[in-house]
Design a protein around this motif. Structure first.
Motif, mmCIF file in Angstrom:
data_model
loop_
_atom_site.group_PDB
_atom_site.id
_atom_site.type_symbol
_atom_site.label_atom_id
_atom_site.label_comp_id
_atom_site.label_asym_id
_atom_site.label_seq_id
_atom_site.Cartn_x
_atom_site.Cartn_y
_atom_site.Cartn_z
ATOM 1 N N LYS A 193 0.740 -1.182 -0.050
ATOM 2 C CA LYS A 193 0.010 -0.130 -0.067
ATOM 3 C C LYS A 193 0.887 1.233 -0.021
ATOM 4 O O LYS A 193 1.835 1.287 0.727
ATOM 5 N N THR A 194 0.432 2.250 -1.023
ATOM 6 C CA THR A 194 1.177 3.720 -0.859
ATOM 7 C C THR A 194 0.315 4.625 -0.629
ATOM 8 O O THR A 194 -0.932 4.658 -0.989
ATOM 9 N N ILE A 195 0.322 5.662 0.643
ATOM 10 C CA ILE A 195 -0.237 6.753 1.035
ATOM 11 C C ILE A 195 0.461 7.950 0.764
ATOM 12 O O ILE A 195 1.451 8.106 1.050
ATOM 13 N N ARG A 196 -0.213 8.838 0.093
ATOM 14 C CA ARG A 196 0.275 10.080 -0.144
ATOM 15 C C ARG A 196 0.015 11.257 0.916
ATOM 16 O O ARG A 196 -1.103 10.877 1.684
ATOM 17 N N PRO A 197 1.064 12.175 1.190
ATOM 18 C CA PRO A 197 0.647 13.202 2.251
ATOM 19 C C PRO A 197 -0.883 13.629 1.984
ATOM 20 O O PRO A 197 -1.374 14.053 1.157
ATOM 21 N N GLY A 198 -1.429 13.655 3.345
ATOM 22 C CA GLY A 198 -2.673 14.225 3.334
ATOM 23 C C GLY A 198 -3.844 13.119 3.402
ATOM 24 O O GLY A 198 -4.674 13.357 4.046
ATOM 25 N N GLN A 199 -3.495 11.986 2.882
ATOM 26 C CA GLN A 199 -4.349 10.887 2.974
ATOM 27 C C GLN A 199 -4.467 10.331 4.277
ATOM 28 O O GLN A 199 -3.515 10.274 5.025
ATOM 29 N N ARG A 223 0.519 11.441 10.960
ATOM 30 C CA ARG A 223 1.442 11.387 11.967
ATOM 31 C C ARG A 223 2.972 11.565 11.345
ATOM 32 O O ARG A 223 3.613 12.371 11.750
ATOM 33 N N PHE A 224 3.005 11.114 10.179
ATOM 34 C CA PHE A 224 4.316 11.295 9.460
ATOM 35 C C PHE A 224 4.311 12.564 8.862
ATOM 36 O O PHE A 224 5.472 13.409 8.725
ATOM 37 N N LEU A 225 3.256 13.312 8.409
ATOM 38 C CA LEU A 225 3.243 14.763 7.859
ATOM 39 C C LEU A 225 3.622 15.582 9.042
ATOM 40 O O LEU A 225 4.294 16.788 8.729
ATOM 41 N N GLU A 226 2.853 15.387 10.303
ATOM 42 C CA GLU A 226 3.234 16.204 11.269
ATOM 43 C C GLU A 226 4.649 16.332 11.563
ATOM 44 O O GLU A 226 5.545 17.601 11.789
ATOM 45 N N GLU A 227 5.403 15.130 11.271
ATOM 46 C CA GLU A 227 6.852 15.360 11.641
ATOM 47 C C GLU A 227 7.708 15.737 10.598
ATOM 48 O O GLU A 227 8.609 16.275 10.708
ATOM 49 N N TRP A 228 7.283 15.411 9.451
ATOM 50 C CA TRP A 228 8.170 15.547 8.157
ATOM 51 C C TRP A 228 7.810 16.674 7.299
ATOM 52 O O TRP A 228 8.611 17.168 6.567
ATOM 53 N N GLY A 229 6.715 17.109 7.559
ATOM 54 C CA GLY A 229 6.010 18.010 6.740
ATOM 55 C C GLY A 229 6.240 18.096 5.044
ATOM 56 O O GLY A 229 5.887 17.005 4.577
ATOM 57 N N ARG A 288 4.630 4.138 2.722
ATOM 58 C CA ARG A 288 4.677 2.748 1.920
ATOM 59 C C ARG A 288 4.400 1.744 3.222
ATOM 60 O O ARG A 288 5.532 1.394 4.214
ATOM 61 N N TYR A 289 3.637 0.795 2.930
ATOM 62 C CA TYR A 289 3.496 -0.402 3.669
ATOM 63 C C TYR A 289 4.191 -1.551 2.926
ATOM 64 O O TYR A 289 3.751 -1.845 1.614
ATOM 65 N N ARG A 290 5.033 -2.219 3.568
ATOM 66 C CA ARG A 290 5.787 -3.468 2.613
ATOM 67 C C ARG A 290 5.585 -4.418 3.518
ATOM 68 O O ARG A 290 5.850 -4.435 4.833
ATOM 69 N N LYS A 291 5.647 -5.755 2.910
ATOM 70 C CA LYS A 291 5.667 -6.759 3.777
ATOM 71 C C LYS A 291 6.820 -7.904 3.074
ATOM 72 O O LYS A 291 7.055 -8.014 1.865
ATOM 73 N N ASP A 292 7.308 -8.671 3.890
ATOM 74 C CA ASP A 292 8.035 -10.085 3.381
ATOM 75 C C ASP A 292 7.486 -11.010 3.808
ATOM 76 O O ASP A 292 6.153 -10.987 4.148
ATOM 77 N N PHE A 339 6.463 -3.894 7.452
ATOM 78 C CA PHE A 339 7.106 -2.669 7.399
ATOM 79 C C PHE A 339 6.370 -1.457 7.170
ATOM 80 O O PHE A 339 5.788 -1.530 6.042
ATOM 81 N N THR A 340 6.686 -0.562 7.891
ATOM 82 C CA THR A 340 6.101 0.969 7.508
ATOM 83 C C THR A 340 7.384 1.770 7.024
ATOM 84 O O THR A 340 8.314 1.948 7.828
ATOM 85 N N THR A 341 7.633 2.373 5.893
ATOM 86 C CA THR A 341 8.456 3.089 5.234
ATOM 87 C C THR A 341 8.256 4.394 4.781
ATOM 88 O O THR A 341 6.849 4.436 4.509
ATOM 89 N N ILE A 342 8.806 5.408 4.845
ATOM 90 C CA ILE A 342 8.360 6.808 4.139
ATOM 91 C C ILE A 342 9.592 7.316 3.267
ATOM 92 O O ILE A 342 10.662 6.665 3.533
ATOM 93 N N GLU A 343 8.963 7.779 2.432
ATOM 94 C CA GLU A 343 10.055 8.402 1.327
ATOM 95 C C GLU A 343 9.859 10.028 1.404
ATOM 96 O O GLU A 343 8.792 10.783 1.750
#
Length: 129
Positions: free
Chosen positions: A5-11, A16-22, A29-33, A38-42
């Motif tokens: 899953k990929t989530i864009r800023p504002g979605q 919580r990531f937008l508050e920290e990174w602006g 992105r949510y990734r799995k093996d 895993f939750t990752t951010i770009e």
């Protein structure tokens, strides 16, 4: 890891990531093996104006794209050969830029520095074409 899953800023789910990174946040992105999620951010880590030079190098695609070559200072004969073939020296990268086809024809594939030509902003490879 597969992106599930990929989530864009504002979605929903990005706040919580937008508050920290602006404005630096590009995506969550949510990734799995096999066993874990895993939750990752770009993030944007560098920003600069796009020059016409960098655009032209990016537009060289496929076999005609420019590639960067590492040639040591003491390899005088090789430097003369690539320069004669149309290579251009990038003081910014400290590498030689040459169309991919020419680099392969000269047997220099092992000297290509992957991804470097795309970062070049000081050389216009089209000026000699």
């Amino acid at each position: 890891m597969d992106v599930v899953k990929t989530i864009r800023p504002g979605q929903h789910g990005s706040h919580r990531f937008l508050e920290e990174w602006g404005n630096k946040l590009v995506a969550v992105r949510y990734r799995k093996d096999q066993n874990r999620m895993f939750t990752t951010i770009e993030l944007i880590v560098d920003e600069r104006p796009v020059s016409s030079t960098s655009l032209k190098i990016l537009q060289l695609t496929g076999r005609n794209r420019a590639v960067a070559l590492r040639i040591n200072f003491d390899e005088v004969e090789l430097r003369h050969r690539v320069k004669s073939a149309g290579a251009r020296w990038s003081p910014e990268l400290k590498l030689w830029l040459l169309p991919y086809n020419d680099a392969v024809k000269m047997g220099l594939r092992d000297r290509i520095v992957k991804g470097a030509a795309e970062r070049c902003t000081d050389i216009d490879m089209d000026s000699q074409r």
